[in-house]
Design a protein around this motif. Structure first.
Motif, PDB file in Angstrom:
ATOM      1  N   ARG A  94       0.839  -1.208   0.000  1.00  0.00           N
ATOM      2  CA  ARG A  94       0.000   0.000   0.000  1.00  0.00           C
ATOM      3  C   ARG A  94       0.872   1.257   0.000  1.00  0.00           C
ATOM      4  NH1 ARG A  94      -2.587  -3.242   4.062  1.00  0.00           N
ATOM      5  NH2 ARG A  94      -4.501  -4.213   3.254  1.00  0.00           N
ATOM      6  N   ILE A  95       1.906   1.259   0.827  1.00  0.00           N
ATOM      7  CA  ILE A  95       2.785   2.429   0.911  1.00  0.00           C
ATOM      8  C   ILE A  95       3.466   2.684  -0.431  1.00  0.00           C
ATOM      9  CG2 ILE A  95       4.903   3.324   1.976  1.00  0.00           C
ATOM     10  CD1 ILE A  95       4.094   1.783   4.526  1.00  0.00           C
ATOM     11  N   CYS A  96       3.846   1.605  -1.119  1.00  0.00           N
ATOM     12  CA  CYS A  96       4.608   1.717  -2.369  1.00  0.00           C
ATOM     13  C   CYS A  96       3.729   1.769  -3.610  1.00  0.00           C
ATOM     14  CB  CYS A  96       5.574   0.546  -2.485  1.00  0.00           C
ATOM     15  SG  CYS A  96       6.866   0.535  -1.231  1.00  0.00           S
ATOM     16  N   ASP A  97       2.406   1.833  -3.439  1.00  0.00           N
ATOM     17  CA  ASP A  97       1.481   1.842  -4.578  1.00  0.00           C
ATOM     18  C   ASP A  97       1.668   0.618  -5.467  1.00  0.00           C
ATOM     19  OD1 ASP A  97       0.217   4.272  -3.912  1.00  0.00           O
ATOM     20  OD2 ASP A  97       1.844   5.410  -4.827  1.00  0.00           O
ATOM     21  N   LEU A  98       1.927  -0.529  -4.845  1.00  0.00           N
ATOM     22  CA  LEU A  98       1.979  -1.804  -5.552  1.00  0.00           C
ATOM     23  C   LEU A  98       0.633  -2.506  -5.398  1.00  0.00           C
ATOM     24  CD1 LEU A  98       5.472  -3.040  -4.365  1.00  0.00           C
ATOM     25  CD2 LEU A  98       4.798  -2.812  -6.756  1.00  0.00           C
ATOM     26  N   PRO A  99       0.291  -3.413  -6.320  1.00  0.00           N
ATOM     27  CA  PRO A  99      -0.930  -4.199  -6.129  1.00  0.00           C
ATOM     28  C   PRO A  99      -0.878  -4.938  -4.794  1.00  0.00           C
ATOM     29  CG  PRO A  99      -0.058  -4.515  -8.340  1.00  0.00           C
ATOM     30  CD  PRO A  99       0.982  -3.754  -7.577  1.00  0.00           C
TER      31      PRO A  99
END
Length: 295
Positions: free
Chosen positions: A74-79
């Motif tokens: 979530r922090i890294c904008d990953l799925p």
């Protein structure tokens, strides 16, 4: 029953209703090429990971590790990873590796290939290093300035300080600096004098009779093994706390430990070149409890 063990994973969406994931797992020879040269995990360190211990066939702290992987995503904008798929991957691997001894199992989620398939994921298991010596003798530690004040993660979330990313160059440089200073490991502190964590560990100290760890925040990971340590200590009737810790308080503590998933709990025996009090009986009890877990 072999090591190293490598499993490539086809990630499915977090909200997928799929229940059997065997067709998304692909065993690989660990010496065979598996990643493309355009893979962003290797090109930019653009990915996240977790490493858990498998002791005598039992994966440790599976749920906290998966929860932390999802938070990092979530922090890294990953799925966001599908928790059921990762539970299944860990269980799949645990059945195919040796059932005795200590094993380090690392699982990775990458942003994928630039202009290509995304995301990519894999799991890798190897025999853990023998940490019995350092568990018995402790570590010499230096404190190093992390270069940020307390609260920077909330002010600058793009620094990704609360995520366990593959960008570990700074962490490894800190350990090399510790070695140059005649120490074994490092504790990071903020520019305004607050204790954070080690490059690969949580910090726990005993102060005024209570076991304390810096409060998890946007800049400090919530240690999975530290949580197990606190569960054990609570069971022994000890007081445990999450709160801010100053460097001065650390220096005045009557014992301190670095705690991580595979090395487990090691006593700090020197801090910034000064002898530091260690409680080896507590260390031995902690590690006996951690090694006896079946989950």
């Amino acid at each position: 029953m072999r090591l190293p063990f490598t499993l490539l994973i086809d990630p499915v969406p977090a909200d997928s209703l799929q229940q059997n994931f065997d067709d998304t797992f692909h065993e690989m020879e660990s010496s065979a090429p598996a990643l493309r040269v355009g893979e962003l995990s290797t090109q930019r360190g653009d990915g996240i990971f977790e490493t858990l211990a498998v002791v005598d066939g039992h994966p440790q702290e599976v749920e906290p590790h998966i929860s932390r992987l999802r938070n990092s995503a979530r922090i890294c904008d990953l799925p966001v990873p599908n928790a059921e798929q990762w539970r299944a991957a860990i269980a799949y691997a645990a059945l195919r590796i040796p059932q005795r001894g200590e094993i380090a199992l690392k699982f990775v989620l990458s942003r994928g290939v630039e202009h290509g398939p995304a995301p990519t994921a894999w799991l890798y298991a190897v025999a853990a290093a023998d940490f019995s010596g350092v568990r018995a003798t402790g570590v010499r530690v230096v404190t190093l300035d992390r270069g940020y004040p307390r609260g920077v993660a909330e002010k600058a979330p793009w620094l990704l300080m609360g995520a366990k990313t593959l960008s570990y160059a700074v962490n490894m440089a800190a350990i090399r600096e510790a070695h140059r200073r005649g120490a074994d490991d490092t504790i990071f502190v903020t520019t305004d004098g607050y204790v954070m964590e080690g490059p690969t560990s949580s910090v726990v100290l005993r102060s005024n009779g209570s076991y304390v760890t810096p409060a998890p925040s946007g800049a400090i990971l919530h240690g999975t093994t530290q949580q197990s340590m606190f569960d054990y200590l609570r069971g022994q009737g000890a007081s445990v706390e999450y709160r801010d810790v100053t460097l001065d308080e650390l220096r005045q503590a009557d014992a301190a430990w670095l705690v991580s998933s595979v090395r487990l709990a090691v006593s700090v025996i020197a801090l910034d070149s000064e002898p530091f009090p260690a409680d080896q009986p507590v260390t031995e009890a902690l590690n006996a409890s951690l090694l006896a877990r079946t989950a």
